[in-house]
Design a protein around this motif. Structure first.
Motif, PDB file in Angstrom:
ATOM      1  N   VAL A  37       1.032  -1.294   0.121  1.00 33.38           N
ATOM      2  CA  VAL A  37       0.046   0.113   0.077  1.00 33.38           C
ATOM      3  C   VAL A  37       0.882   1.313   0.026  1.00 33.38           C
ATOM      4  O   VAL A  37       2.110   1.132   0.305  1.00 33.38           O
ATOM      5  CB  VAL A  37      -1.004  -0.121   1.280  1.00 33.38           C
ATOM      6  N   PRO A  38       0.271   2.339  -0.260  1.00 32.52           N
ATOM      7  CA  PRO A  38       1.135   3.704  -0.286  1.00 32.52           C
ATOM      8  C   PRO A  38       1.755   4.082   1.020  1.00 32.52           C
ATOM      9  O   PRO A  38       1.151   3.800   2.093  1.00 32.52           O
ATOM     10  CB  PRO A  38       0.172   4.549  -0.804  1.00 32.52           C
ATOM     11  N   GLY A  39       3.070   4.428   1.149  1.00 27.79           N
ATOM     12  CA  GLY A  39       3.703   4.793   2.192  1.00 27.79           C
ATOM     13  C   GLY A  39       4.311   6.085   2.363  1.00 27.79           C
ATOM     14  O   GLY A  39       3.438   7.210   1.536  1.00 27.79           O
ATOM     15  N   GLY A  40       5.397   6.262   3.224  1.00 21.05           N
ATOM     16  CA  GLY A  40       5.791   7.814   2.942  1.00 21.05           C
ATOM     17  C   GLY A  40       5.833   8.534   4.146  1.00 21.05           C
ATOM     18  O   GLY A  40       4.925   8.266   4.951  1.00 21.05           O
ATOM     19  N   SER A  41       6.825   9.436   4.575  1.00 17.04           N
ATOM     20  CA  SER A  41       6.986  10.118   5.651  1.00 17.04           C
ATOM     21  C   SER A  41       6.147  11.312   5.441  1.00 17.04           C
ATOM     22  O   SER A  41       5.598  11.788   6.813  1.00 17.04           O
ATOM     23  CB  SER A  41       8.423  10.443   5.862  1.00 17.04           C
TER      24      SER A  41
END
Length: 486
Positions: free
Chosen positions: A243-247
């Protein structure tokens, strides 16, 4: 018959007809309105002069009528007042709340289901007696919830709800602050009025049953609904789906900090992470993007399958609807993905979300009244009712798996019980008001397979504590679950 006598006879006949019509109107058509008028002293005296039925938890009365030596004959008493007051409510002259109001016909003996017993009493010349109401509450779970919430100290405002997932039985319903209904059931009406005025004016709202009458931003506990919608869309399968992640994530159609979603320092990878990791670390960036992918209509549909935007509690008055808004633009949808914008939920609603996941995707109608009993203890039991299928069995299994991982390896570790597979999700919801602490949430179930209990903890105010759903709500949920699983 001469004319004067005939006229007098006709006049007398019309008088009798008018009397009969008036009596029929008063006794048939206007009876209910007259009975419900607060200034009707006859109804008041009759209510106090008959033995009202008991409200029971197990075999223990938590509300009963005691004989007294005054003109009213009986006094309503509450043996464990603070523990059960938000559920029982109170019964006094001219008004009632809680179960006392919702089940008044049973407790007063006027319910049609008690007709035969009431008729026998009438023919036997026995004084009228109301029926009993047996509640679904588990006394150990209720006490664990009350003690856990109370331990947060003076000034705490919050609620705990526990459900039996496969039936919808409400096993615990606690709301703080609470009150003493004995002070409102007194026959000293001047003292009662003073107590009511004080409680009603109290800014902490002790007369409010926060379990069903307070709705707040559910924060990250709503990520369960977002994850459900994403899995149901068919785009993602299994706990380890990418699934999409990111800080950080900039909401569409926005710029600057006002539209920037972050994870409060939690590790959420770069472009993609697993759903398991996203739930364990409660990644806002993931669930904002998933909500946008699902879209406004998909999110609305999924929320409503869990019970949002509807009424479902039928045996206790006062339920407010949990809300998922309509006609959202993309940035607003993104905010709903982690339980913000205009999403609002009651503790009961979030307990239903956890219970549905634990119950293989099926939402059961919550209920408090287990049995209605006549004065002779002839019982009529409530049958569990399926409210909806919120998600597929496969989606439910995946969500149970990631919720158990969140307790074992993530932010919900405070709810862990030795040798029991516990699923949980934390929530810390921003109020949208500057310099105000967040709301704390925690939802859980146990065990993973064939769950016996699902819990929601909501902490609205906790002076002296840094509010965090896991740190404050997790131990309370754990204690409630242990009380049921003992």
């Amino acid at each position: 018959m001469n004319k004067p006598i005939r006229n007098v006879s006709i006049f007398c006949l019309l008088l009798f007809l008018a009397l009969m019509l008036n009596a029929t109107y008063l006794q048939v058509f206007a009876a209910n309105d007259l009975n419900e008028r607060p200034e009707n002293a006859r109804v008041l005296n009759a209510a106090y002069s008959s033995e009202r039925g008991a409200i029971l938890v197990g075999r223990t009365p938590i509300a009963e009528s005691e004989p007294v030596d005054d003109k009213y004959n009986y006094l309503r008493t509450y043996p464990s007042p603070f523990l059960y007051a938000p559920v029982t409510g109170y019964f006094t002259n001219g008004s009632a709340t809680g179960i006392e109001a919702a089940q008044n016909q049973v407790l007063s003996g006027d319910d049609p289901r008690l007709f035969i017993g009431s008729l026998i009493d009438l023919l036997s010349n026995k004084p009228p007696k109301g029926g009993n109401v047996q509640l679904t509450l588990d006394p150990a779970a209720q006490k664990a919830a009350f003690d856990g919430l109370s331990a947060l100290g003076d000034g705490v405002q919050g609620s705990v709800v526990a459900l039996e997932p496969n039936t919808g039985k409400i096993l615990a319903m606690v709301s703080l602050p609470t009150f003493d209904p004995n002070k409102l059931a007194t026959h000293d009406f001047a003292a009662r009025d003073a107590t009511y005025a004080r409680l009603n004016d109290d800014p902490s709202q002790p007369l409010l049953n926060r379990a069903i009458q307070t709705r707040l931003f559910p924060g990250s506990t709503f990520k369960l609904v977002t994850a459900a919608a994403a899995l149901e869309s068919g785009k993602y399968q299994g706990a380890d789906a990418r699934v999409p992640g990111g800080s950080s994530f900039q909401l569409p159609q926005t710029s600057g900090e006002s539209g920037l979603v972050t994870n409060e320092g939690r590790p959420c990878g770069t472009s993609e992470i697993t759903l398991r990791m996203a739930m364990e670390q409660s990644c806002n960036t993931t669930f904002a993007q998933l909500a946008i992918e699902v879209g406004a209509e998909g999110m609305l549909s999924q929320a409503e399958k869990f019970g949002f935007n509807s009424d479902y509690l039928e045996d206790l008055n006062g339920q407010v609807r949990s809300v998922f808004p309509e006609e959202l633009n993309p940035p607003q949808v993104g905010q709903t993905g982690f339980g913000q914008f205009d999403v609002q939920a009651t503790p009961l609603q979030m307990a239903m979300v956890a219970a549905a996941i634990a119950n293989d995707g099926v939402v059961m109608r919550p209920y408090l009244v287990d049995e209605v009993q006549s004065a002779d203890y002839d019982a009529q039991t409530t049958d569990p009712e399926e409210l909806s299928r919120a998600i597929s069995s496969e989606t439910a299994r995946t969500l149970r798996e990631v919720m158990v991982s969140t307790v074992d390896d993530g932010t919900a570790s405070a709810a862990a019980i030795p040798n029991v597979s516990v699923g949980g999700k934390t929530g810390t919801a921003q109020r949208g008001v500057a310099n105000k602490p967040p709301y704390g949430w925690f939802v859980s179930f146990a065990p993973q397979d064939d769950a016996k209990v699902a819990v929601a903890v909501m902490i609205q105010e906790a002076p002296g504590h840094e509010i965090a759903g896991g740190a404050l709500g997790g131990p309370i949920a754990k204690a409630v679950m242990e009380a049921i699983l003992k």
